[in-house]
Motif scaffolding. Sequence first.
Motif, mmCIF file in Angstrom:
data_model
loop_
_atom_site.group_PDB
_atom_site.id
_atom_site.type_symbol
_atom_site.label_atom_id
_atom_site.label_comp_id
_atom_site.label_asym_id
_atom_site.label_seq_id
_atom_site.Cartn_x
_atom_site.Cartn_y
_atom_site.Cartn_z
ATOM 1 N N ARG A 155 -67.187 8.597 12.260
ATOM 2 C CA ARG A 155 -68.501 8.804 11.662
ATOM 3 C C ARG A 155 -68.449 8.508 10.164
ATOM 4 N NH1 ARG A 155 -72.202 11.689 14.880
ATOM 5 N NH2 ARG A 155 -71.278 12.415 16.857
ATOM 6 N N ALA A 156 -69.548 8.052 9.652
ATOM 7 C CA ALA A 156 -69.670 7.782 8.219
ATOM 8 C C ALA A 156 -69.835 9.110 7.490
ATOM 9 C CB ALA A 156 -70.867 6.873 7.963
ATOM 10 N N ALA A 157 -69.844 9.042 6.180
ATOM 11 C CA ALA A 157 -69.979 10.253 5.367
ATOM 12 C C ALA A 157 -71.276 10.990 5.668
ATOM 13 C CB ALA A 157 -69.909 9.888 3.881
ATOM 14 N N ASN A 158 -72.300 10.241 6.079
ATOM 15 C CA ASN A 158 -73.585 10.880 6.381
ATOM 16 C C ASN A 158 -73.647 11.432 7.806
ATOM 17 O OD1 ASN A 158 -73.716 8.546 7.870
ATOM 18 N ND2 ASN A 158 -75.431 7.651 6.721
ATOM 19 N N GLY A 159 -72.547 11.324 8.549
ATOM 20 C CA GLY A 159 -72.490 11.884 9.893
ATOM 21 C C GLY A 159 -72.883 10.927 11.002
ATOM 22 N N TYR A 160 -73.353 9.746 10.640
ATOM 23 C CA TYR A 160 -73.767 8.788 11.667
ATOM 24 C C TYR A 160 -72.551 8.060 12.250
ATOM 25 C CZ TYR A 160 -78.612 9.417 10.209
ATOM 26 O OH TYR A 160 -79.850 9.946 9.938
ATOM 27 N N LYS A 161 -72.640 7.770 13.527
ATOM 28 C CA LYS A 161 -71.562 7.046 14.200
ATOM 29 C C LYS A 161 -71.517 5.617 13.682
ATOM 30 C CE LYS A 161 -71.979 9.727 18.477
ATOM 31 N NZ LYS A 161 -72.405 9.715 19.895
ATOM 32 N N ARG A 162 -70.283 5.087 13.608
ATOM 33 C CA ARG A 162 -70.086 3.724 13.133
ATOM 34 C C ARG A 162 -69.237 2.975 14.172
ATOM 35 N NH1 ARG A 162 -71.064 2.686 7.880
ATOM 36 N NH2 ARG A 162 -69.365 1.170 7.764
ATOM 37 N N TYR A 163 -69.932 2.160 14.982
ATOM 38 C CA TYR A 163 -69.260 1.432 16.058
ATOM 39 C C TYR A 163 -68.693 0.127 15.531
ATOM 40 C CZ TYR A 163 -71.482 4.646 19.353
ATOM 41 O OH TYR A 163 -71.879 5.767 20.039
ATOM 42 N N GLN A 164 -67.499 -0.224 16.044
ATOM 43 C CA GLN A 164 -66.828 -1.451 15.652
ATOM 44 C C GLN A 164 -66.845 -2.436 16.826
ATOM 45 O OE1 GLN A 164 -65.805 -1.757 12.486
ATOM 46 N NE2 GLN A 164 -66.456 0.373 12.058
ATOM 47 N N ILE A 165 -66.242 -3.606 16.578
ATOM 48 C CA ILE A 165 -66.235 -4.661 17.598
ATOM 49 C C ILE A 165 -65.512 -4.218 18.869
ATOM 50 C CG2 ILE A 165 -64.096 -5.737 16.807
ATOM 51 C CD1 ILE A 165 -67.294 -7.558 17.991
ATOM 52 N N ALA A 191 -70.252 -2.395 10.851
ATOM 53 C CA ALA A 191 -70.366 -1.298 11.805
ATOM 54 C C ALA A 191 -71.811 -1.193 12.260
ATOM 55 C CB ALA A 191 -69.906 0.011 11.168
ATOM 56 N N TRP A 192 -71.983 -0.649 13.484
ATOM 57 C CA TRP A 192 -73.327 -0.538 14.043
ATOM 58 C C TRP A 192 -73.627 0.907 14.427
ATOM 59 C CZ3 TRP A 192 -69.922 -4.183 16.542
ATOM 60 C CH2 TRP A 192 -70.085 -5.498 16.094
ATOM 61 N N SER A 193 -74.907 1.203 14.445
ATOM 62 C CA SER A 193 -75.347 2.513 14.927
ATOM 63 C C SER A 193 -75.325 2.493 16.450
ATOM 64 C CB SER A 193 -76.758 2.819 14.431
ATOM 65 O OG SER A 193 -77.688 1.909 15.052
ATOM 66 N N THR A 194 -75.546 3.650 17.057
ATOM 67 C CA THR A 194 -75.563 3.725 18.515
ATOM 68 C C THR A 194 -76.661 2.846 19.086
ATOM 69 O OG1 THR A 194 -74.789 6.032 18.368
ATOM 70 C CG2 THR A 194 -75.653 5.285 20.502
ATOM 71 N N LEU A 232 -67.923 -2.505 21.101
ATOM 72 C CA LEU A 232 -68.834 -3.449 21.749
ATOM 73 C C LEU A 232 -68.142 -4.152 22.919
ATOM 74 C CD1 LEU A 232 -71.496 -4.963 21.963
ATOM 75 C CD2 LEU A 232 -70.658 -6.555 20.189
ATOM 76 N N ILE A 233 -66.881 -4.582 22.683
ATOM 77 C CA ILE A 233 -66.140 -5.254 23.762
ATOM 78 C C ILE A 233 -65.954 -4.307 24.944
ATOM 79 C CG2 ILE A 233 -63.887 -6.208 24.403
ATOM 80 C CD1 ILE A 233 -63.722 -7.312 21.517
#
Length: 240
Positions: free
Chosen positions: A33-43, A2-5, A46-47
């Motif tokens: 969002r992950a447990a810490n509240g950050y966004k988690r982008y998937q493939i 997963a990637w950040s924004t 991105l596509i």
Amino acid sequence: MAWSTRELADLAGTTLKTVRYYHRIGLLDEPERAANGYKRYQINHLIRLLRIRRLVDLGVPLSDIATMEESDEHAEQTLRTLDAELAASIERQQRMRDELAVILRHRNLVDLPPGFDKTAADLSEADRSLLLLYSRVFSPSAMAAVRELVTIPRTPLDKQFESLPADASEDSRQQLAERLVPEIRAQYKHHPSLKNAAVQTPHGESVVVQGLVELYNPAQLDVLRRVNALLKANPESPQP
């Protein structure tokens, strides 16, 4: 993975601000969002972002991207519309390039409205300035007549009027006016749209009059007044 924004933006070759804007207008779904509240982008994000950027690079407005996804028919219509707009833009730019090429060879044409060729490049500065004014107040048909008149070789009377000194004698002014009348009558006969051309737009006549006053010297203005009086003396003849 997963990637950040920011990482997603870097991978897609865009900016963090752009990604957030796509979220705001609904083009790009928000990721989990992950447990810490950050966004988690998937493939898939991105596509999706790469597809949006591809359409944007082709010139498709953001407002049309969602519509394109409704059906193949909408997509084709949007792309054909874009293609037609690009074709018109290319044609307009080619005309501009062609005109610039002429102006580069005849620099005085930059002081003239569009549509005048090199035959107008040798006009006096006053006449070139008047043509710019005419282009704002004359009707299209009147401007077409003006462009045609400009292509006609200048007569000795034209040159005499252009070089008339401000202190020219009254006799020379009268003689010049009398000699100009037949030429002007012939112009109105062949180009009737010139008769009241200045009144085709609000304040058009006052613009032309003020232009003449500021661009011609007192003797030239007096000759024009005399010409106008001579034309009005014969009601059967066209008048300016």
